[in-house]
Design a protein around this motif. Structure first.
Motif, PDB file in Angstrom:
ATOM      1  N   ALA A 286      13.590  -0.405  14.681  1.00 23.98           N
ATOM      2  CA  ALA A 286      13.783  -0.216  13.141  1.00 23.98           C
ATOM      3  C   ALA A 286      14.813   0.546  12.729  1.00 23.98           C
ATOM      4  O   ALA A 286      15.577   0.484  11.632  1.00 23.98           O
ATOM      5  N   ASP A 287      15.131   1.525  13.481  1.00 27.87           N
ATOM      6  CA  ASP A 287      16.140   2.512  12.985  1.00 27.87           C
ATOM      7  C   ASP A 287      17.639   2.022  12.938  1.00 27.87           C
ATOM      8  O   ASP A 287      18.621   2.384  12.403  1.00 27.87           O
ATOM      9  N   GLU A 288      17.598   0.698  13.724  1.00 29.69           N
ATOM     10  CA  GLU A 288      18.988   0.024  13.993  1.00 29.69           C
ATOM     11  C   GLU A 288      19.186  -0.951  12.950  1.00 29.69           C
ATOM     12  O   GLU A 288      20.036  -1.744  12.931  1.00 29.69           O
ATOM     13  N   ALA A 289      18.258  -1.166  11.818  1.00 30.38           N
ATOM     14  CA  ALA A 289      18.323  -2.308  10.924  1.00 30.38           C
ATOM     15  C   ALA A 289      19.482  -1.888   9.948  1.00 30.38           C
ATOM     16  O   ALA A 289      19.908  -0.686   9.492  1.00 30.38           O
ATOM     17  N   VAL A 290      20.164  -2.941   9.436  1.00 31.19           N
ATOM     18  CA  VAL A 290      20.952  -2.827   8.310  1.00 31.19           C
ATOM     19  C   VAL A 290      20.401  -2.695   6.971  1.00 31.19           C
ATOM     20  O   VAL A 290      19.462  -3.588   6.594  1.00 31.19           O
ATOM     21  N   THR A 291      20.447  -1.538   6.497  1.00 29.11           N
ATOM     22  CA  THR A 291      19.727  -1.215   5.022  1.00 29.11           C
ATOM     23  C   THR A 291      20.684  -0.936   3.938  1.00 29.11           C
ATOM     24  O   THR A 291      21.956  -0.307   4.249  1.00 29.11           O
ATOM     25  N   GLY A 292      20.243  -0.814   2.798  1.00 31.64           N
ATOM     26  CA  GLY A 292      20.925  -0.335   1.729  1.00 31.64           C
ATOM     27  C   GLY A 292      20.282  -0.525   0.223  1.00 31.64           C
ATOM     28  O   GLY A 292      18.926  -1.191   0.276  1.00 31.64           O
TER      29      GLY A 292
ATOM     30  N   LEU B  55       0.848  -1.179   0.006  1.00 31.13           N
ATOM     31  CA  LEU B  55      -0.050   0.138  -0.209  1.00 31.13           C
ATOM     32  C   LEU B  55       0.773   1.374  -0.038  1.00 31.13           C
ATOM     33  O   LEU B  55       0.392   2.392  -0.534  1.00 31.13           O
ATOM     34  N   ALA B  56       2.069   1.192   0.594  1.00 29.49           N
ATOM     35  CA  ALA B  56       2.914   2.183   0.643  1.00 29.49           C
ATOM     36  C   ALA B  56       4.353   2.075  -0.136  1.00 29.49           C
ATOM     37  O   ALA B  56       5.451   2.090   0.502  1.00 29.49           O
ATOM     38  N   PRO B  57       4.262   2.045  -1.306  1.00 27.63           N
ATOM     39  CA  PRO B  57       5.514   1.544  -2.142  1.00 27.63           C
ATOM     40  C   PRO B  57       6.579   2.636  -2.209  1.00 27.63           C
ATOM     41  O   PRO B  57       7.904   2.492  -2.471  1.00 27.63           O
ATOM     42  N   ASP B  58       6.038   4.101  -1.652  1.00 25.65           N
ATOM     43  CA  ASP B  58       7.079   5.109  -1.802  1.00 25.65           C
ATOM     44  C   ASP B  58       7.813   5.380  -0.419  1.00 25.65           C
ATOM     45  O   ASP B  58       8.648   6.303  -0.229  1.00 25.65           O
ATOM     46  N   ARG B  59       7.385   4.544   0.524  1.00 30.45           N
ATOM     47  CA  ARG B  59       7.788   4.755   1.969  1.00 30.45           C
ATOM     48  C   ARG B  59       9.126   3.953   2.151  1.00 30.45           C
ATOM     49  O   ARG B  59       9.229   2.740   1.768  1.00 30.45           O
ATOM     50  N   GLY B  60      10.077   4.679   2.974  1.00 33.18           N
ATOM     51  CA  GLY B  60      11.512   3.432   3.447  1.00 33.18           C
ATOM     52  C   GLY B  60      11.119   2.464   4.150  1.00 33.18           C
ATOM     53  O   GLY B  60      10.095   2.350   4.895  1.00 33.18           O
ATOM     54  N   LEU B  61      11.907   1.546   4.013  1.00 37.19           N
ATOM     55  CA  LEU B  61      11.595   0.413   4.501  1.00 37.19           C
ATOM     56  C   LEU B  61      11.895   0.283   6.145  1.00 37.19           C
ATOM     57  O   LEU B  61      11.221  -0.314   6.764  1.00 37.19           O
ATOM     58  N   THR B  62      12.864   1.151   6.799  1.00 33.95           N
ATOM     59  CA  THR B  62      12.712   1.407   7.825  1.00 33.95           C
ATOM     60  C   THR B  62      11.540   1.993   8.582  1.00 33.95           C
ATOM     61  O   THR B  62      10.790   1.479   9.609  1.00 33.95           O
ATOM     62  N   ALA B  63      10.894   3.089   7.717  1.00 34.41           N
ATOM     63  CA  ALA B  63       9.495   3.494   8.299  1.00 34.41           C
ATOM     64  C   ALA B  63       8.465   2.579   8.547  1.00 34.41           C
ATOM     65  O   ALA B  63       7.694   2.419   9.321  1.00 34.41           O
ATOM     66  N   LEU B  64       8.616   1.686   7.381  1.00 28.61           N
ATOM     67  CA  LEU B  64       7.523   0.484   7.209  1.00 28.61           C
ATOM     68  C   LEU B  64       7.737  -0.391   8.368  1.00 28.61           C
ATOM     69  O   LEU B  64       6.574  -0.866   8.889  1.00 28.61           O
ATOM     70  N   LEU B  65       8.906  -0.888   8.586  1.00 30.56           N
ATOM     71  CA  LEU B  65       9.113  -1.826   9.714  1.00 30.56           C
ATOM     72  C   LEU B  65       8.459  -1.076  11.073  1.00 30.56           C
ATOM     73  O   LEU B  65       7.977  -1.745  11.884  1.00 30.56           O
ATOM     74  N   ALA B  66       8.950   0.272  11.184  1.00 34.65           N
ATOM     75  CA  ALA B  66       8.650   0.742  12.740  1.00 34.65           C
ATOM     76  C   ALA B  66       6.917   0.733  12.680  1.00 34.65           C
ATOM     77  O   ALA B  66       6.589   0.618  13.839  1.00 34.65           O
ATOM     78  N   GLU B  67       6.208   0.986  11.503  1.00 36.23           N
ATOM     79  CA  GLU B  67       4.820   1.291  11.638  1.00 36.23           C
ATOM     80  C   GLU B  67       4.237  -0.242  12.035  1.00 36.23           C
ATOM     81  O   GLU B  67       3.446  -0.429  12.734  1.00 36.23           O
ATOM     82  N   ALA B  68       4.898  -1.298  11.391  1.00 35.36           N
ATOM     83  CA  ALA B  68       4.467  -2.628  11.409  1.00 35.36           C
ATOM     84  C   ALA B  68       4.590  -2.942  13.104  1.00 35.36           C
ATOM     85  O   ALA B  68       3.795  -3.699  13.583  1.00 35.36           O
ATOM     86  N   VAL B  69       5.926  -2.606  13.655  1.00 36.72           N
ATOM     87  CA  VAL B  69       6.155  -2.932  14.899  1.00 36.72           C
ATOM     88  C   VAL B  69       4.909  -2.358  15.840  1.00 36.72           C
ATOM     89  O   VAL B  69       4.522  -2.888  16.876  1.00 36.72           O
TER      90      VAL B  69
END
Length: 264
Positions: free
Chosen positions: A185-191, A63-77
């Motif tokens: 979520a802010d501590e996740a490894v991302t790239g 539903l939110a393809p334009d949002r960052g993965l970190t933000a999506l994980l935080a919302e899911a938590v």
């Protein structure tokens, strides 16, 4: 993107505490984690937590393809925590938690996120795979292993040392998992990397990544080749055989193998 998935509980009759799923252009793997006695803090359990976290993430990715993965994980938590905040002690250190791996293909990029001891492997044409890991829990836990072995399981000293190890969870200088605090979520490894350079991708729970990091049955290029030829179920079966051979307690094992990435 095409996704082939396989998962197996640690043993027959035991509820699987892993979760994996996919939506167009994205795949998610969640490895639930629990501590004995957590039933007293959460009536739902680890499998419930992992499944709801994974389902929430998939919904947000769709539903939110334009949002960052970190933000999506935080919302899911936050969403899953709110589901049982009024019935369970979500802040208790032993309440259910999970590690997470996410892959999303969008706008010519492969975006990834890893939190905790899941593993994400990106196959690259003409190069070694890119292996994305969050090694903080492995490093910190390893530093406590000698003391735990010396204390003897079940002893007062063992429980003291184990409590000290657990105190490093979701705190500065420690290791991080998805639990009740969305700030993890802010501590996740991302790239991210160009999808055109990739041949395939694999998301593995730590019970499945044993094929490489514990039993050394194959290096990551061979793991990807085996997934292509034999599928994820065969990888899990190899892990089960190695566990039996070496008398290692089995763990839930899950693999999501992604191909045709540029077709997303």
């Amino acid at each position: 993107m095409r996704v082939a998935m396989a998962t197996a509980a640690k043993r027959a009759g035991r509820r699987n505490e892993d979760f994996t799923g996919a939506v167009p252009g994205a795949a998610v793997l969640v490895d639930g984690a629990g501590i004995p006695g957590s039933e007293s803090t959460c009536r739902h359990g680890v499998a419930w937590y992992a499944g709801h976290l994974g389902g929430s993430l998939l919904g947000l990715l769709a539903l939110a393809p334009d949002r960052g993965l970190t933000a999506l994980l935080a919302e899911a938590v936050t969403h899953v925590t709110d589901l049982h905040r009024d019935t369970c002690d979500v802040a208790d250190p032993i309440s259910p938690s999970a590690t997470v791996a996410v892959l999303r293909i969008a706008d010519g990029l492969a975006e990834y996120l890893v939190l905790g001891d899941c593993v994400l492997v990106l196959g690259r044409a003409g190069a070694e795979p890119l292996v994305v890991r969050d090694l903080r829990e492995v490093v910190i836990s390893g530093s406590y292993e000698p003391a735990l072995r010396a204390a003897g399981e079940g002893s007062d000293e063992y429980r003291r040392v184990l409590g000290e190890l657990r105190s490093h969870r979701n705190g500065p200088g420690g290791f991080w998992v998805a639990k009740d605090d969305p700030r993890a979520a802010d501590e996740a490894v991302t790239g991210s990397c160009p999808v055109a350079a990739l041949t395939a991708a694999a998301l593995l729970s730590n019970g499945a990544s044993r094929v490489e990091d514990r039993f050394r049955l194959a290096a990551w290029p061979a793991v990807l080749a085996g997934l292509e030829s034999d599928g994820p179920g065969a990888l899990i079966e190899r892990v089960r055989q190695a566990e039996a051979l070496h008398s290692v307690a089995p763990d839930d094992a899950t693999v999501a193998y992604c191909t045709d990435l540029a077709g997303s």
